[in-house]
Design a protein around this motif. Structure first.
Motif, PDB file in Angstrom:
ATOM      1  N   TYR A  25       0.828  -1.212   0.000  1.00  0.00           N
ATOM      2  CA  TYR A  25       0.000   0.000   0.000  1.00  0.00           C
ATOM      3  C   TYR A  25       0.864   1.265   0.000  1.00  0.00           C
ATOM      4  N   HIS A  26       2.082   1.174   0.495  1.00  0.00           N
ATOM      5  CA  HIS A  26       2.969   2.338   0.581  1.00  0.00           C
ATOM      6  C   HIS A  26       4.361   1.924   0.144  1.00  0.00           C
ATOM      7  N   GLU A  62      -8.759  11.853  -3.196  1.00  0.00           N
ATOM      8  CA  GLU A  62      -7.737  10.807  -3.042  1.00  0.00           C
ATOM      9  C   GLU A  62      -8.180   9.566  -3.811  1.00  0.00           C
ATOM     10  N   GLY A  64      -7.735   5.984  -3.824  1.00  0.00           N
ATOM     11  CA  GLY A  64      -7.245   4.877  -3.000  1.00  0.00           C
ATOM     12  C   GLY A  64      -7.086   5.289  -1.546  1.00  0.00           C
ATOM     13  N   THR A  67      -5.509   2.691   3.961  1.00  0.00           N
ATOM     14  CA  THR A  67      -5.394   2.681   5.419  1.00  0.00           C
ATOM     15  C   THR A  67      -5.855   3.989   6.059  1.00  0.00           C
ATOM     16  N   ASN A  70      -2.893   8.858   4.495  1.00  0.00           N
ATOM     17  CA  ASN A  70      -2.803  10.163   3.832  1.00  0.00           C
ATOM     18  C   ASN A  70      -3.877  11.114   4.374  1.00  0.00           C
ATOM     19  N   GLU A  90     -12.504   4.471  -2.656  1.00  0.00           N
ATOM     20  CA  GLU A  90     -11.889   3.188  -2.272  1.00  0.00           C
ATOM     21  C   GLU A  90     -12.802   2.039  -2.700  1.00  0.00           C
ATOM     22  N   ASP A 139     -15.661   2.019  -7.422  1.00  0.00           N
ATOM     23  CA  ASP A 139     -14.576   1.693  -8.349  1.00  0.00           C
ATOM     24  C   ASP A 139     -14.280   2.948  -9.169  1.00  0.00           C
ATOM     25  N   LEU A 140     -13.061   3.428  -9.078  1.00  0.00           N
ATOM     26  CA  LEU A 140     -12.682   4.625  -9.843  1.00  0.00           C
ATOM     27  C   LEU A 140     -13.072   4.478 -11.316  1.00  0.00           C
ATOM     28  N   ASP A 155      -2.889   7.800  -5.687  1.00  0.00           N
ATOM     29  CA  ASP A 155      -2.183   6.759  -4.928  1.00  0.00           C
ATOM     30  C   ASP A 155      -2.738   5.372  -5.249  1.00  0.00           C
ATOM     31  N   GLN A 162      -1.596  -2.530 -11.845  1.00  0.00           N
ATOM     32  CA  GLN A 162      -2.977  -2.107 -12.131  1.00  0.00           C
ATOM     33  C   GLN A 162      -2.944  -1.101 -13.276  1.00  0.00           C
TER      34      GLN A 162
HETATM   35  C1  LIG Z   1      -1.450   2.143  -2.977  1.00  0.00           C
HETATM   36  S1  LIG Z   1      -2.918   1.782  -2.092  1.00  0.00           S
HETATM   37  C2  LIG Z   1      -3.365   3.349  -1.407  1.00  0.00           C
HETATM   38  C3  LIG Z   1      -2.875   3.611  -0.020  1.00  0.00           C
HETATM   39  C4  LIG Z   1      -3.637   4.685   0.687  1.00  0.00           C
HETATM   40  N1  LIG Z   1      -3.601   5.961   0.035  1.00  0.00           N
HETATM   41  C5  LIG Z   1      -3.205   4.780   2.146  1.00  0.00           C
HETATM   42  O1  LIG Z   1      -2.888   5.914   2.614  1.00  0.00           O
HETATM   43  O2  LIG Z   1      -3.226   3.743   2.795  1.00  0.00           O
HETATM   44  C6  LIG Z   1      -4.082   1.692  -3.450  1.00  0.00           C
HETATM   45  C7  LIG Z   1      -5.533   1.701  -3.008  1.00  0.00           C
HETATM   46  O3  LIG Z   1      -6.395   1.763  -4.145  1.00  0.00           O
HETATM   47  C8  LIG Z   1      -7.505   0.922  -3.921  1.00  0.00           C
HETATM   48  N2  LIG Z   1      -8.087   0.548  -5.239  1.00  0.00           N
HETATM   49  C9  LIG Z   1      -7.659  -0.427  -6.068  1.00  0.00           C
HETATM   50  N3  LIG Z   1      -8.401  -0.449  -7.189  1.00  0.00           N
HETATM   51  C10 LIG Z   1      -9.311   0.549  -7.052  1.00  0.00           C
HETATM   52  C11 LIG Z   1     -10.367   1.016  -7.892  1.00  0.00           C
HETATM   53  N4  LIG Z   1     -10.601   0.463  -9.082  1.00  0.00           N
HETATM   54  N5  LIG Z   1     -11.125   2.054  -7.451  1.00  0.00           N
HETATM   55  C12 LIG Z   1     -10.879   2.616  -6.225  1.00  0.00           C
HETATM   56  N6  LIG Z   1      -9.892   2.203  -5.402  1.00  0.00           N
HETATM   57  C13 LIG Z   1      -9.119   1.195  -5.810  1.00  0.00           C
HETATM   58  C14 LIG Z   1      -6.900  -0.241  -3.173  1.00  0.00           C
HETATM   59  O4  LIG Z   1      -7.875  -1.009  -2.501  1.00  0.00           O
HETATM   60  C15 LIG Z   1      -5.938   0.448  -2.239  1.00  0.00           C
HETATM   61  O5  LIG Z   1      -6.564   0.836  -1.050  1.00  0.00           O
END
Ligand SMILES: C[S@@+](CC[C@H](N)C(=O)[O-])C[C@H]1O[C@@H](n2cnc3c(N)ncnc32)[C@H](O)[C@@H]1O
Length: 223
Positions: A25-26, A62, A64, A67, A70, A90, A139-140, A155, A162
Protein backbone atom coordinates in the motif's frame (compact mmCIF):
# COMPACT_ATOMS: atom_id res chain seq x y z
CA UNK A 1 -10.66 -7.96 -1.43
CA UNK A 2 -7.73 -10.30 -1.35
CA UNK A 3 -5.82 -11.40 1.70
CA UNK A 4 -3.70 -8.60 3.24
CA UNK A 5 -0.66 -8.77 5.55
CA UNK A 6 0.78 -6.10 7.85
CA UNK A 7 4.46 -5.43 7.15
CA UNK A 8 6.93 -2.86 8.42
CA UNK A 9 8.66 -0.28 6.23
CA UNK A 10 12.13 1.24 6.65
CA UNK A 11 11.01 4.27 8.70
CA UNK A 12 9.38 1.90 11.21
CA UNK A 13 5.78 2.57 10.19
CA UNK A 14 3.60 -0.26 8.95
CA UNK A 15 1.93 -0.87 5.62
CA UNK A 16 -0.26 -3.52 4.04
CA UNK A 17 1.02 -6.10 1.59
CA UNK A 18 -1.24 -7.72 -1.02
CA UNK A 19 0.26 -11.17 -1.75
CA UNK A 20 -1.99 -11.73 -4.77
CA UNK A 21 -0.56 -8.61 -6.44
CA UNK A 22 2.88 -8.75 -4.82
CA UNK A 23 2.30 -5.11 -4.01
CA UNK A 24 2.38 -2.82 -0.94
CA UNK A 25 0.00 0.00 0.00
CA UNK A 26 2.97 2.34 0.58
CA UNK A 27 6.64 2.64 -0.20
CA UNK A 28 8.65 -0.05 1.59
CA UNK A 29 11.17 2.74 2.29
CA UNK A 30 8.70 4.41 4.64
CA UNK A 31 4.90 4.56 4.65
CA UNK A 32 4.61 7.50 7.04
CA UNK A 33 7.43 9.44 5.35
CA UNK A 34 5.76 8.94 1.97
CA UNK A 35 2.39 10.21 3.22
CA UNK A 36 3.98 13.36 4.64
CA UNK A 37 6.21 14.22 1.72
CA UNK A 38 4.41 13.19 -1.46
CA UNK A 39 0.85 13.97 -0.48
CA UNK A 40 0.65 16.30 2.53
CA UNK A 41 3.63 18.53 1.67
CA UNK A 42 4.02 18.40 -2.12
CA UNK A 43 0.29 18.52 -2.89
CA UNK A 44 -1.88 19.79 -0.05
CA UNK A 45 0.41 22.31 1.63
CA UNK A 46 1.79 23.44 -1.75
CA UNK A 47 -1.72 24.06 -3.12
CA UNK A 48 -2.87 25.66 0.13
CA UNK A 49 -0.05 28.20 -0.06
CA UNK A 50 -1.53 29.46 -3.30
CA UNK A 51 -5.06 29.49 -2.00
CA UNK A 52 -6.55 32.81 -0.93
CA UNK A 53 -7.32 32.92 2.77
CA UNK A 54 -11.03 32.98 3.46
CA UNK A 55 -11.97 31.35 0.18
CA UNK A 56 -14.10 28.20 0.05
CA UNK A 57 -12.55 24.97 1.41
CA UNK A 58 -10.02 23.23 -0.81
CA UNK A 59 -11.51 20.18 -2.51
CA UNK A 60 -9.18 17.21 -2.39
CA UNK A 61 -9.65 13.87 -4.18
CA UNK A 62 -7.74 10.81 -3.04
CA UNK A 63 -7.56 7.83 -5.36
CA UNK A 64 -7.25 4.88 -3.00
CA UNK A 65 -8.18 5.69 0.64
CA UNK A 66 -6.60 2.42 1.82
CA UNK A 67 -5.39 2.68 5.42
CA UNK A 68 -6.42 6.34 5.80
CA UNK A 69 -2.83 7.39 6.45
CA UNK A 70 -2.80 10.16 3.83
CA UNK A 71 -6.14 11.39 5.15
CA UNK A 72 -5.07 11.63 8.78
CA UNK A 73 -1.76 13.40 8.11
CA UNK A 74 -3.72 15.93 6.06
CA UNK A 75 -6.40 16.37 8.73
CA UNK A 76 -3.68 17.02 11.32
CA UNK A 77 -2.51 20.18 9.55
CA UNK A 78 -5.85 21.46 8.24
CA UNK A 79 -6.55 24.93 9.58
CA UNK A 80 -9.10 27.68 9.00
CA UNK A 81 -6.78 29.15 6.35
CA UNK A 82 -6.67 25.89 4.45
CA UNK A 83 -9.79 23.95 5.34
CA UNK A 84 -10.42 20.84 3.26
CA UNK A 85 -13.27 18.82 1.86
CA UNK A 86 -11.51 15.47 1.41
CA UNK A 87 -13.17 13.01 -0.97
CA UNK A 88 -11.58 9.56 -0.87
CA UNK A 89 -12.45 6.79 -3.32
CA UNK A 90 -11.89 3.19 -2.27
CA UNK A 91 -13.03 -0.03 -3.91
CA UNK A 92 -11.95 -2.37 -1.11
CA UNK A 93 -12.27 -0.78 2.38
CA UNK A 94 -9.80 -2.20 4.88
CA UNK A 95 -11.50 -3.98 7.80
CA UNK A 96 -11.21 -2.26 11.23
CA UNK A 97 -9.13 -5.05 12.86
CA UNK A 98 -6.49 -4.71 10.19
CA UNK A 99 -6.48 -0.91 10.48
CA UNK A 100 -5.88 -1.27 14.23
CA UNK A 101 -3.05 -3.73 13.74
CA UNK A 102 -1.10 -1.15 11.70
CA UNK A 103 -0.32 0.67 14.94
CA UNK A 104 -0.73 4.13 13.40
CA UNK A 105 -1.99 5.48 16.72
CA UNK A 106 1.67 5.89 17.70
CA UNK A 107 2.42 7.95 14.60
CA UNK A 108 -0.61 10.16 14.18
CA UNK A 109 -3.34 11.83 16.23
CA UNK A 110 -5.14 8.71 17.44
CA UNK A 111 -8.46 10.47 18.03
CA UNK A 112 -8.50 11.92 14.56
CA UNK A 113 -7.54 8.58 13.05
CA UNK A 114 -10.41 6.87 14.90
CA UNK A 115 -12.83 9.57 13.75
CA UNK A 116 -11.69 9.15 10.15
CA UNK A 117 -12.28 5.40 10.27
CA UNK A 118 -15.49 5.74 12.25
CA UNK A 119 -17.00 8.19 9.74
CA UNK A 120 -19.81 6.73 7.64
CA UNK A 121 -19.23 6.03 3.97
CA UNK A 122 -21.06 8.03 1.30
CA UNK A 123 -21.75 10.93 3.66
CA UNK A 124 -19.71 14.10 4.17
CA UNK A 125 -18.68 14.16 7.85
CA UNK A 126 -16.98 16.97 9.76
CA UNK A 127 -13.97 15.37 11.44
CA UNK A 128 -12.67 18.73 12.69
CA UNK A 129 -13.95 22.28 12.03
CA UNK A 130 -11.47 22.42 9.14
CA UNK A 131 -11.55 18.88 7.73
CA UNK A 132 -14.64 17.32 6.17
CA UNK A 133 -14.32 13.74 4.98
CA UNK A 134 -16.39 12.05 2.30
CA UNK A 135 -15.40 8.40 1.86
CA UNK A 136 -16.91 6.83 -1.22
CA UNK A 137 -16.85 3.06 -1.62
CA UNK A 138 -16.66 2.72 -5.38
CA UNK A 139 -14.58 1.69 -8.35
CA UNK A 140 -12.68 4.62 -9.84
CA UNK A 141 -13.15 3.05 -13.26
CA UNK A 142 -16.94 3.21 -13.10
CA UNK A 143 -17.44 6.39 -11.10
CA UNK A 144 -17.88 10.01 -12.12
CA UNK A 145 -14.99 12.16 -10.89
CA UNK A 146 -16.18 14.86 -8.47
CA UNK A 147 -16.07 18.42 -9.81
CA UNK A 148 -14.06 21.50 -8.82
CA UNK A 149 -11.15 19.52 -7.41
CA UNK A 150 -8.10 21.53 -6.26
CA UNK A 151 -5.83 18.67 -5.19
CA UNK A 152 -5.47 15.03 -6.22
CA UNK A 153 -3.57 12.39 -4.27
CA UNK A 154 -3.07 9.81 -7.01
CA UNK A 155 -2.18 6.76 -4.93
CA UNK A 156 -3.26 3.76 -6.99
CA UNK A 157 -1.26 0.53 -7.01
CA UNK A 158 1.70 0.62 -9.40
CA UNK A 159 1.13 0.82 -13.16
CA UNK A 160 2.66 -2.67 -13.65
CA UNK A 161 0.12 -4.09 -11.18
CA UNK A 162 -2.98 -2.11 -12.13
CA UNK A 163 -2.40 -0.58 -15.59
CA UNK A 164 -6.08 0.22 -16.02
CA UNK A 165 -5.82 2.85 -13.24
CA UNK A 166 -3.07 4.74 -15.12
CA UNK A 167 -4.76 5.15 -18.49
CA UNK A 168 -5.17 8.22 -20.68
CA UNK A 169 -8.91 7.94 -20.12
CA UNK A 170 -8.61 8.01 -16.31
CA UNK A 171 -6.22 10.98 -16.35
CA UNK A 172 -8.46 12.85 -18.80
CA UNK A 173 -11.46 12.39 -16.49
CA UNK A 174 -9.47 13.57 -13.49
CA UNK A 175 -8.13 16.58 -15.42
CA UNK A 176 -11.66 17.47 -16.44
CA UNK A 177 -12.78 17.42 -12.79
CA UNK A 178 -9.97 19.72 -11.62
CA UNK A 179 -10.00 23.48 -11.29
CA UNK A 180 -7.38 25.52 -13.17
CA UNK A 181 -4.26 25.58 -11.02
CA UNK A 182 -5.20 22.24 -9.46
CA UNK A 183 -2.34 20.06 -8.27
CA UNK A 184 -1.90 16.28 -8.56
CA UNK A 185 0.96 14.33 -7.01
CA UNK A 186 1.94 10.71 -7.31
CA UNK A 187 4.80 8.53 -6.13
CA UNK A 188 5.24 7.14 -9.65
CA UNK A 189 7.91 9.01 -11.61
CA UNK A 190 8.11 6.70 -14.61
CA UNK A 191 8.72 8.45 -17.93
CA UNK A 192 5.65 6.85 -19.49
CA UNK A 193 3.40 8.21 -16.75
CA UNK A 194 5.00 11.65 -16.90
CA UNK A 195 4.40 11.76 -20.67
CA UNK A 196 0.82 10.57 -20.22
CA UNK A 197 0.14 13.37 -17.73
CA UNK A 198 1.73 15.89 -20.11
CA UNK A 199 -0.34 14.59 -23.02
CA UNK A 200 -3.44 15.04 -20.84
CA UNK A 201 -2.61 18.73 -20.52
CA UNK A 202 -0.82 18.94 -17.17
CA UNK A 203 2.43 20.79 -16.62
CA UNK A 204 4.55 18.17 -14.90
CA UNK A 205 7.60 18.55 -12.70
CA UNK A 206 9.84 15.96 -11.14
CA UNK A 207 10.46 16.60 -7.46
CA UNK A 208 12.86 14.97 -5.05
CA UNK A 209 11.28 11.99 -3.35
CA UNK A 210 11.00 11.46 0.41
CA UNK A 211 14.21 11.22 2.42
CA UNK A 212 15.41 7.62 2.27
CA UNK A 213 12.81 6.80 -0.37
CA UNK A 214 12.34 7.11 -4.12
CA UNK A 215 14.64 9.41 -5.98
CA UNK A 216 11.86 11.34 -7.70
CA UNK A 217 8.10 11.82 -7.61
CA UNK A 218 5.75 13.73 -9.93
CA UNK A 219 3.71 16.85 -9.42
CA UNK A 220 1.27 17.79 -12.20
CA UNK A 221 -0.51 21.14 -12.37
CA UNK A 222 -3.52 21.97 -14.51
CA UNK A 223 -2.92 25.21 -16.39
C1 LIG B 1 -1.45 2.14 -2.98
S1 LIG B 1 -2.92 1.78 -2.09
C2 LIG B 1 -3.37 3.35 -1.41
C3 LIG B 1 -2.88 3.61 -0.02
C4 LIG B 1 -3.64 4.68 0.69
N1 LIG B 1 -3.60 5.96 0.04
C5 LIG B 1 -3.21 4.78 2.15
O1 LIG B 1 -2.89 5.91 2.61
O2 LIG B 1 -3.23 3.74 2.79
C6 LIG B 1 -4.08 1.69 -3.45
C7 LIG B 1 -5.53 1.70 -3.01
O3 LIG B 1 -6.39 1.76 -4.14
C8 LIG B 1 -7.51 0.92 -3.92
N2 LIG B 1 -8.09 0.55 -5.24
C9 LIG B 1 -7.66 -0.43 -6.07
N3 LIG B 1 -8.40 -0.45 -7.19
C10 LIG B 1 -9.31 0.55 -7.05
C11 LIG B 1 -10.37 1.02 -7.89
N4 LIG B 1 -10.60 0.46 -9.08
N5 LIG B 1 -11.12 2.05 -7.45
C12 LIG B 1 -10.88 2.62 -6.23
N6 LIG B 1 -9.89 2.20 -5.40
C13 LIG B 1 -9.12 1.20 -5.81
C14 LIG B 1 -6.90 -0.24 -3.17
O4 LIG B 1 -7.87 -1.01 -2.50
C15 LIG B 1 -5.94 0.45 -2.24
O5 LIG B 1 -6.56 0.84 -1.05
Amino acid sequence: MQELEVQHTDDGSATLFVPALDEHYHSVKGAYTEALHIYRDCAYLYAAEQHTVGERPLRLLEIGFGTGLNAVVTAMVATAQRSVHYIALEKYPVVPDLVRSLGYDKWVDAELFAAIHGAPWEQPTDITPHFTLEKRCCDLLGTAIPEEIDIVYFDAFAPEKQPEMWSAEVFARIYQGMRPGGVLTTYCAKGAIRRLLQATGFTVERLAGPIGGKREILRAVKA
